[in-house]
Design a protein around this motif. Structure first.
Motif, PDB file in Angstrom:
ATOM      1  N   ASP A 181      -4.892  14.969   2.832  1.00 33.87           N
ATOM      2  CA  ASP A 181      -6.157  15.147   3.676  1.00 33.87           C
ATOM      3  C   ASP A 181      -6.782  14.200   4.490  1.00 33.87           C
ATOM      4  OD1 ASP A 181      -4.345  17.491   5.074  1.00 33.87           O
ATOM      5  OD2 ASP A 181      -5.327  17.993   2.949  1.00 33.87           O
TER       6      ASP A 181
ATOM      7  N   THR B 201      -9.274   1.910  -1.073  1.00 39.15           N
ATOM      8  CA  THR B 201      -9.264   1.163   0.661  1.00 39.15           C
ATOM      9  C   THR B 201     -10.254   1.905   0.978  1.00 39.15           C
ATOM     10  OG1 THR B 201      -7.226   2.250  -0.050  1.00 39.15           O
ATOM     11  CG2 THR B 201      -7.507   1.613   2.175  1.00 39.15           C
TER      12      THR B 201
ATOM     13  N   THR C 160      -9.536   6.905  -3.648  1.00 34.27           N
ATOM     14  CA  THR C 160      -8.969   5.330  -3.403  1.00 34.27           C
ATOM     15  C   THR C 160     -10.480   4.003  -3.294  1.00 34.27           C
ATOM     16  OG1 THR C 160      -8.006   4.159  -1.336  1.00 34.27           O
ATOM     17  CG2 THR C 160      -9.132   6.138  -0.889  1.00 34.27           C
TER      18      THR C 160
ATOM     19  N   ARG D 241       1.711   5.124  -1.095  1.00 36.10           N
ATOM     20  CA  ARG D 241       1.587   5.909  -0.416  1.00 36.10           C
ATOM     21  C   ARG D 241       2.058   6.903   0.028  1.00 36.10           C
ATOM     22  NH1 ARG D 241       4.111   1.887   4.007  1.00 36.10           N
ATOM     23  NH2 ARG D 241       3.795   2.259   5.545  1.00 36.10           N
ATOM     24  N   ARG D 242       3.425   7.622  -0.147  1.00 41.65           N
ATOM     25  CA  ARG D 242       3.818   8.429  -0.350  1.00 41.65           C
ATOM     26  C   ARG D 242       2.582   9.990  -0.257  1.00 41.65           C
ATOM     27  NH1 ARG D 242       9.183  12.551  -2.303  1.00 41.65           N
ATOM     28  NH2 ARG D 242       8.186  14.295  -0.881  1.00 41.65           N
ATOM     29  N   TRP D 243       1.759   9.500  -1.466  1.00 45.63           N
ATOM     30  CA  TRP D 243       0.673  10.437  -1.920  1.00 45.63           C
ATOM     31  C   TRP D 243      -0.524  10.599  -0.989  1.00 45.63           C
ATOM     32  CZ3 TRP D 243      -0.867  12.996  -6.758  1.00 45.63           C
ATOM     33  CH2 TRP D 243       0.456  13.544  -7.196  1.00 45.63           C
ATOM     34  N   GLN D 244      -0.655   8.796  -0.851  1.00 45.99           N
ATOM     35  CA  GLN D 244      -1.459   8.712   0.480  1.00 45.99           C
ATOM     36  C   GLN D 244      -2.073   9.438   1.797  1.00 45.99           C
ATOM     37  OE1 GLN D 244      -3.292   4.969   0.531  1.00 45.99           O
ATOM     38  NE2 GLN D 244      -2.479   4.722  -1.199  1.00 45.99           N
ATOM     39  N   GLU D 245      -0.425   9.874   2.328  1.00 48.06           N
ATOM     40  CA  GLU D 245       0.428  10.445   3.691  1.00 48.06           C
ATOM     41  C   GLU D 245      -0.374  11.701   2.850  1.00 48.06           C
ATOM     42  OE1 GLU D 245       3.369   7.120   4.924  1.00 48.06           O
ATOM     43  OE2 GLU D 245       4.217   8.651   4.124  1.00 48.06           O
ATOM     44  N   ALA D 246       0.398  12.356   1.875  1.00 43.26           N
ATOM     45  CA  ALA D 246       0.674  13.007   1.697  1.00 43.26           C
ATOM     46  C   ALA D 246      -0.924  14.469   1.505  1.00 43.26           C
ATOM     47  CB  ALA D 246       1.120  13.615   0.387  1.00 43.26           C
TER      48      ALA D 246
ATOM     49  N   SER E   3     -12.040   4.312   4.607  1.00 39.07           N
ATOM     50  CA  SER E   3     -12.070   5.604   3.696  1.00 39.07           C
ATOM     51  C   SER E   3     -13.441   6.143   3.823  1.00 39.07           C
ATOM     52  CB  SER E   3     -11.507   5.830   2.205  1.00 39.07           C
ATOM     53  OG  SER E   3     -10.715   4.571   2.267  1.00 39.07           O
TER      54      SER E   3
END
Lengths: 261, 261
Positions: A233, A198, A196, A226-231, A201
């Motif tokens: 670790d 971001t 990322t 977002r979904r992958w970022q949340e998935a 990090s």
């Protein structure tokens, strides 16, 4: 088996039509279960990888250079055409004059991929040169395989195979049915590492993973969803100079794949 | 200053002829002291870098997007042409319809480069995309500048500027008069690190330089010349999987520039 063809509308050349029209090609290649190799080098790689040719399309002056490959497939038609005809059928000036159509090999099974120590997982990479470069990098740096999201560009598209230098044909890879399959990686003990930009990090230098690693790479424009970022670790970033464009995704993949290998 | 042009032979368009003919362009651009920027994004980068425009060549529908840039150079002619005319003059289908010609900025002086802590030094890189990518990587990873050998591709060639994302215009760089100038680096206290595939070199992971580093990158086909290899203090390699093609030079540069930064 040499077959001279002089009519651009000859149906036997159907595998090679409109090679620059990526939408048409995607449909055609999926429906027919084929992929195209371009240039002597990639055709040799396909032979080494054991790909099964449907046909070859060569200009006469390239026959000698591929003699041995053609001899190994004496039962497969090799259409011999002029440069003009090749261009008329394929829609572009064929680089180095040699094309071949192959049966698409089956994707690697999950069991094989989940047995690897290091996997690259690509979400929605759209540029075929990038997906090919990522496969080349993963292979060169000893990673065990690549997983691509349902909407990611095809690693067996002509330009992807070319920019992978044939790694698309040798490194195990498969396409996810949907995003839920990220859980298969987690269940197999992989740490999901999001690449990322971001702020906040973990800097790549400060991250030393233990055990299995799945490196998640996002789309060229907007990065990981977002979904992958949340998935994931952990989110890891390459520290970069201020005011400078981020590295291209394939270049960033190389740096991360080297450090995390 | 908008100027409509409808004749492809109009001498005022001389800066833009035959953009795909790299030999002709090299002579023309050196003789005239100019470089070409292609596309709105790169034209904006050129403006930010303070490059001095000689003229713009735009299709009408791209005028609005570059309004502010043009307003900043009201005295510079902006030739407004049709897509057909742009293609006839430049010899190719102009990507995103915007071109601009600039006065070539002077190269960075040796004193500036020798004051850096990290330099990339390219010997005879021939591909413009590669030299551009190397500049982009060097800028993104915070290296102080790039030096190119006498025969290396031009970092200000249109395609190089484009693949550098404008880094060619911002990062200090200069061309060597000859190979003897490697000694300037040594005299300034740089350790000359040769990037190589040669077995027996030091693995990148095991090499931690002290002080100033000049990373020497060689030609895409045959790598660094013997002379440059002999001039180097140490040869370092990226350990790669067996039987796999080496990484592209720009990708290898990214990995090395990250680790040695």
């Amino acid at each position: 088996m040499l077959v001279e063809v002089t009519d651009a509308a000859d149906p036997r050349l159907g595998d090679y039509v409109s090679l620059r029209d990526s939408k048409l090609r995607r449909n055609l290649e999926q429906a027919e279960g084929l992929f195209i190799a371009e240039g002597e080098k990639i055709i040799r790689r396909a032979a080494e990888a054991g790909a099964r040719p449907r046909s070859f399309l060569l200009q006469e002056r390239w026959l000698a250079g591929l003699d041995d490959v053609l001899a190994g497939h004496a039962d497969v038609p090799c259409y011999v055409v002029s440069a003009e005809l090749a261009e008329r059928v394929s829609g572009f000036h064929v680089h180095r004059g040699a094309l071949a159509s192959y049966v698409r090999p089956p994707e690697a099974p999950w069991e094989q991929l989940l047995g690897a120590k290091r996997l690259v997982v690509c979400e929605d990479i759209v540029d075929h040169t990038n997906i090919g470069s990522i496969l080349r990098v993963a292979a060169a740096l000893g990673w065990g395989g690549v997983v691509v999201s349902a909407t990611c560009a095809d690693p067996l598209y002509r330009r992807a195979v070319k920019s992978s230098m044939g790694a698309s044909l040798q490194l195990p890879w498969r396409r996810m049915a949907d995003d839920d399959e990220l859980q298969l990686l987690r269940a197999a003990g992989f740490t999901l590492v999001a690449a990322t930009l971001t702020p906040g990090s973990v800097a790549l230098d400060e991250y030393r993973p233990e055990g299995r690693v799945a490196l998640l790479l996002g789309n060229e424009g907007h990065g990981l969803s977002r979904r992958w970022q949340e998935a994931a670790d952990v989110a890891v970033t390459i520290p970069m100079a201020e005011g400078i464009d981020s590295l291209n995704v394939a270049t960033a993949a190389a740096v991360m794949a080297y450090v995390l290998r």
